[in-house]
Design a protein around this motif. Structure first.
Motif, PDB file in Angstrom:
ATOM      1  N   ASP A 178      13.095   0.308  10.873  1.00  0.00           N
ATOM      2  CA  ASP A 178      11.916   0.404  10.011  1.00  0.00           C
ATOM      3  C   ASP A 178      11.215  -0.950   9.889  1.00  0.00           C
ATOM      4  O   ASP A 178       9.980  -1.030   9.858  1.00  0.00           O
ATOM      5  CB  ASP A 178      12.310   0.907   8.617  1.00  0.00           C
TER       6      ASP A 178
ATOM      7  N   ASN B 163       3.486   6.492  12.618  1.00  0.00           N
ATOM      8  CA  ASN B 163       3.947   5.418  11.734  1.00  0.00           C
ATOM      9  C   ASN B 163       2.837   4.422  11.404  1.00  0.00           C
ATOM     10  O   ASN B 163       2.780   3.891  10.289  1.00  0.00           O
ATOM     11  CB  ASN B 163       5.104   4.675  12.386  1.00  0.00           C
TER      12      ASN B 163
ATOM     13  N   LEU C 122       7.937   7.316   6.546  1.00  0.00           N
ATOM     14  CA  LEU C 122       8.436   6.897   7.854  1.00  0.00           C
ATOM     15  C   LEU C 122       9.219   8.012   8.536  1.00  0.00           C
ATOM     16  O   LEU C 122       9.143   8.195   9.752  1.00  0.00           O
ATOM     17  CB  LEU C 122       9.329   5.656   7.689  1.00  0.00           C
TER      18      LEU C 122
ATOM     19  N   LEU D 104       7.416  -1.725  10.938  1.00  0.00           N
ATOM     20  CA  LEU D 104       6.517  -2.301   9.932  1.00  0.00           C
ATOM     21  C   LEU D 104       5.877  -3.585  10.445  1.00  0.00           C
ATOM     22  O   LEU D 104       4.660  -3.771  10.330  1.00  0.00           O
ATOM     23  CB  LEU D 104       7.301  -2.575   8.644  1.00  0.00           C
TER      24      LEU D 104
ATOM     25  N   LEU E 145       2.090   3.578   7.563  1.00  0.00           N
ATOM     26  CA  LEU E 145       2.448   2.240   7.097  1.00  0.00           C
ATOM     27  C   LEU E 145       1.241   1.484   6.554  1.00  0.00           C
ATOM     28  O   LEU E 145       1.323   0.786   5.550  1.00  0.00           O
ATOM     29  CB  LEU E 145       3.088   1.442   8.237  1.00  0.00           C
TER      30      LEU E 145
ATOM     31  N   TYR F 178      11.471  -4.965   1.106  1.00  0.00           N
ATOM     32  CA  TYR F 178      11.703  -5.080   2.544  1.00  0.00           C
ATOM     33  C   TYR F 178      13.190  -5.121   2.881  1.00  0.00           C
ATOM     34  O   TYR F 178      13.623  -4.573   3.893  1.00  0.00           O
ATOM     35  CB  TYR F 178      11.045  -6.351   3.101  1.00  0.00           C
TER      36      TYR F 178
ATOM     37  N   ILE G 214       7.576   4.748   1.059  1.00  0.00           N
ATOM     38  CA  ILE G 214       7.559   4.229   2.429  1.00  0.00           C
ATOM     39  C   ILE G 214       8.579   4.951   3.295  1.00  0.00           C
ATOM     40  O   ILE G 214       8.283   5.408   4.406  1.00  0.00           O
ATOM     41  CB  ILE G 214       7.840   2.715   2.428  1.00  0.00           C
TER      42      ILE G 214
END
Length: 288
Positions: free
Chosen positions: A210, A184, A178, A214, A188, A203, A174
């Motif tokens: 970020d 993005n 990114l 997201l 994503l 997370y 991820i």
């Protein structure tokens, strides 16, 4: 019996009565002091610090008033005084709400994201000594000491070793995507399709920007055709809470930061409902 002897006896009796009265007064004052002290102890606030597991390997620090009256001017000091968030060098004792939490009613609590213990070697995987000082509403001073150790929760982490490695691998993918792409949204969503519902633990390791990207892409694009991931209410709440907590750790907040915090707080409210699109529209309007 002569008059002189009678006068001497009367003086002695008067002195004895005066001493008895003085003793009774001293006893009454002492009893009042003891009663006052017992009253203060019986009705005092009591600030208690504890850790609470929110999800796989993630911990909140909970500040509770378990006493019988409100507490004010609460000051909490950690030893060692370290930076607990990877995205910031700010040390924990610098947080404004720990330096002086203005007021906390009896049987109320305040909590914030403390960190991750996944892998058992993170920043917070150590023992902390905590000194707490505060006052009741009458200005009486209280203090107490505590020790917490996030490592006590390591055995409660429900992820297996293989799951942890899988999460770490997914997180690396991820973050690389990114940073490598301006698109993005597309990147994503590719990651979301690989297993979004298994990444709550990952997370917490993303930085604030970020997390916002997201969350924005989850709300606008989603994952069609995957069971129970669109509109992804649970995932959005987790991400919104982490983004809010990391934003609150900043040394100062801009007006835009405050607007964003207000919107992110609504994700946790009991009347939250994706179907209305109200909260989604408010969030998108703030982050544009």
């Amino acid at each position: 019996m002569s008059k002189e002897i009678i006068d001497i006896i009367n003086v002695i009796v008067q002195i004895a009565l005066a001493l008895i009265a003085l003793g009774a007064l001293i006893y009454a004052i002492r009893q009042y002091g003891l009663s006052r002290k017992r009253y203060i102890e019986d009705s005092r606030p009591y600030i208690f610090i504890e850790l609470a597991r929110t999800t796989h390997g993630l911990l909140d620090l909970v500040i509770s008033n378990v006493g019988k009256s409100a507490a004010k001017n609460i000051r909490i000091e950690f030893k060692p005084n370290i930076a607990i968030y990877t995205h910031s060098k700010k040390k924990i004792n610098s947080f404004k709400f720990l330096k002086n939490l203005k007021f906390l009613s009896a049987n109320k609590k305040f909590s914030f994201y403390f960190g991750s213990i996944i892998g058992g070697k993170t920043t917070i995987c150590r023992e902390f000594s905590i000194e707490v000082s505060y006052q009741d509403v009458e200005g009486n001073d209280f203090s107490n000491s505590q020790i917490i150790d996030p490592r006590d929760f390591i055995e409660l982490v429900s992820l297996s070793r293989k799951d942890i490695h899988d999460v770490a691998k997914s997180l690396d993918e991820i973050k690389k995507e990114l940073k490598a792409s301006n698109d993005n949204s597309k990147k994503l969503n590719n990651q979301v399709e690989k297993g979004l519902t298994h990444r709550d633990a990952a997370y917490s390791l993303l930085d604030h920007d970020d997390l916002i990207v997201l969350l924005k892409n989850l709300l606008t694009d989603g994952v069609e055709g995957v069971h129970n991931t669109y509109p992804m209410e649970r995932d959005a709440k987790v991400i919104a809470k982490l983004a809010r907590d990391k934003l609150l750790s900043k040394s100062s907040l801009s007006d835009d930061d405050k607007k964003l915090i207000k919107v992110l707080n609504r994700f946790e409210s009991s009347d939250f409902d994706f179907d209305t699109q109200v909260i989604v529209d408010e969030f998108l309007a703030v982050v544009k």
